[in-house]
Write a protein that holds these residues in place. Structure first.
Motif, PDB file in Angstrom:
ATOM      1  N   MET A 191       0.825  -1.201   0.000  1.00 26.43           N
ATOM      2  CA  MET A 191       0.000   0.000   0.000  1.00 26.43           C
ATOM      3  C   MET A 191       0.863   1.257   0.000  1.00 26.43           C
ATOM      4  N   GLN A 192       2.023   1.184   0.625  1.00 21.86           N
ATOM      5  CA  GLN A 192       2.941   2.323   0.579  1.00 21.86           C
ATOM      6  C   GLN A 192       3.367   2.600  -0.857  1.00 21.86           C
ATOM      7  N   GLU A 193       3.674   1.554  -1.598  1.00 22.53           N
ATOM      8  CA  GLU A 193       4.058   1.720  -3.004  1.00 22.53           C
ATOM      9  C   GLU A 193       2.891   2.235  -3.823  1.00 22.53           C
ATOM     10  N   ALA A 194       1.684   1.748  -3.528  1.00 26.20           N
ATOM     11  CA  ALA A 194       0.508   2.246  -4.236  1.00 26.20           C
ATOM     12  C   ALA A 194       0.297   3.717  -3.964  1.00 26.20           C
ATOM     13  N   ALA A 195       0.460   4.128  -2.707  1.00 22.88           N
ATOM     14  CA  ALA A 195       0.291   5.538  -2.344  1.00 22.88           C
ATOM     15  C   ALA A 195       1.277   6.422  -3.091  1.00 22.88           C
TER      16      ALA A 195
END
Length: 304
Positions: free
Chosen positions: A295-299
């Protein structure tokens, strides 16, 4: 680019007894870290995807839990913040305690993993403008709490009422129905938080296109592989799909959850069947060309 993210709330088993207004079974108290976490990592390896693990700070006081989370972080999985104590009534505690619950939860995770978590998910998906103010103050990069799902909101409301009618008190609380007005795709929060604005990034809990059916671990495992695939196909076309699981989704009654069996249908489903259903949904997104990220990468990738 189409992105997919698989997140897991590592709520230990006593939280489920609290939901149902039951006295916790001490024998099952640590099953999520002792049993489910290893299964989750095996599932991630089988499905070729990273996990984003939302950890509760107080659980990491136990060495086995802390070591399990450290091992997951070293394997490339993201560790995010699910508060210090997982108070279902977090939004009712007042600003000072809300800040303590979020900040100290993050500090415990940072002390264990040597990395400051950048994401947050509120207990029970319940959040308010005041919580978002605290997240902004603390420099949190993204939140993943908003659940704009009419079916889930209705089912939760009725379940809490039914528990009360049986003379028990659920620790869970119902979010404002205005959450159903929130965008279903990632957005910058406004004020109120269910409107678009210029605030921090919100990655809502996934719902299907059209009917806005819930796409979470409970619905996927109860659906079975073929219907789980159908639910996943109903999300194809979204720029980001986000399947949210719980540690209990990789446990069944045979693991020591007999006391929950009468109250929670998903624990009656054998673990092999649960894993098959989750992987069936994930396979749909692999075939549709989605790239699996934390999710960090998606953000970071979302230009909103």
């Amino acid at each position: 680019m189409r992105l997919a993210s698989i997140s897991v709330d590592l709520d230990e088993i006593p939280n489920y007894f609290e939901i149902h207004g039951l006295t916790p079974d001490a024998r099952a108290a640590t099953l999520v870290y002792d049993v489910a976490l290893g299964r989750l990592r095996d599932l991630a390896n089988a499905g070729s995807f990273p996990l984003t693990l939302f950890a509760i700070g107080k659980d990491l006081a136990r060495r086995e839990a802390s070591e399990g989370l450290i091992a997951a972080a070293r394997a490339g999985h993201e560790i995010a913040n699910h508060s210090l104590d997982h108070r279902y009534d977090l939004v009712r505690l007042g600003r000072a305690e809300i800040l303590r619950q979020i900040e100290e939860g993050a500090c415990v995770i940072e002390n264990a993993t040597s990395a400051r978590p950048v994401g947050f998910r509120a207990p029970g998906y319940t959040i308010t403008d005041e919580v978002f103010d605290v997240l902004t103050e603390l420099g949190v990069s993204y939140d993943a709490s908003v659940f704009p799902c009419p079916a889930y909101w209705t089912a939760k409301t009725l379940a809490i009422a039914a528990i009360s009618a049986r003379g028990r008190e659920s620790r869970s609380i119902v979010d404002t129905p205005k959450v159903l007005l929130a965008p279903t795709r990632p957005y910058r929060v406004g004020r109120p938080y269910y409107q678009r604005g210029q605030g921090i990034l919100e990655i809502p809990i996934q719902v299907t296109r059209g009917l806005r059916l819930p796409l979470i671990g409970t619905s996927v495992t109860l659906a079975g592989p073929s219907r789980a695939s159908l639910l996943a196909r109903m999300c194809v076309g979204e720029p980001l799909v986000n399947l949210e699981l719980h540690g209990i989704d990789l446990l069944d009654a045979g693991d020591g959850l007999e006391a929950l069996k009468p109250h929670q249908p998903d624990v009656r489903i054998p673990i092999a069947r649960k894993a098959e259903s989750i992987l069936a949904a994930i396979d749909v997104w692999h075939r549709a060309g989605y790239t699996f990220v934390t999710m960090q990468e998606a953000a970071r990738a979302l230009s909103i």
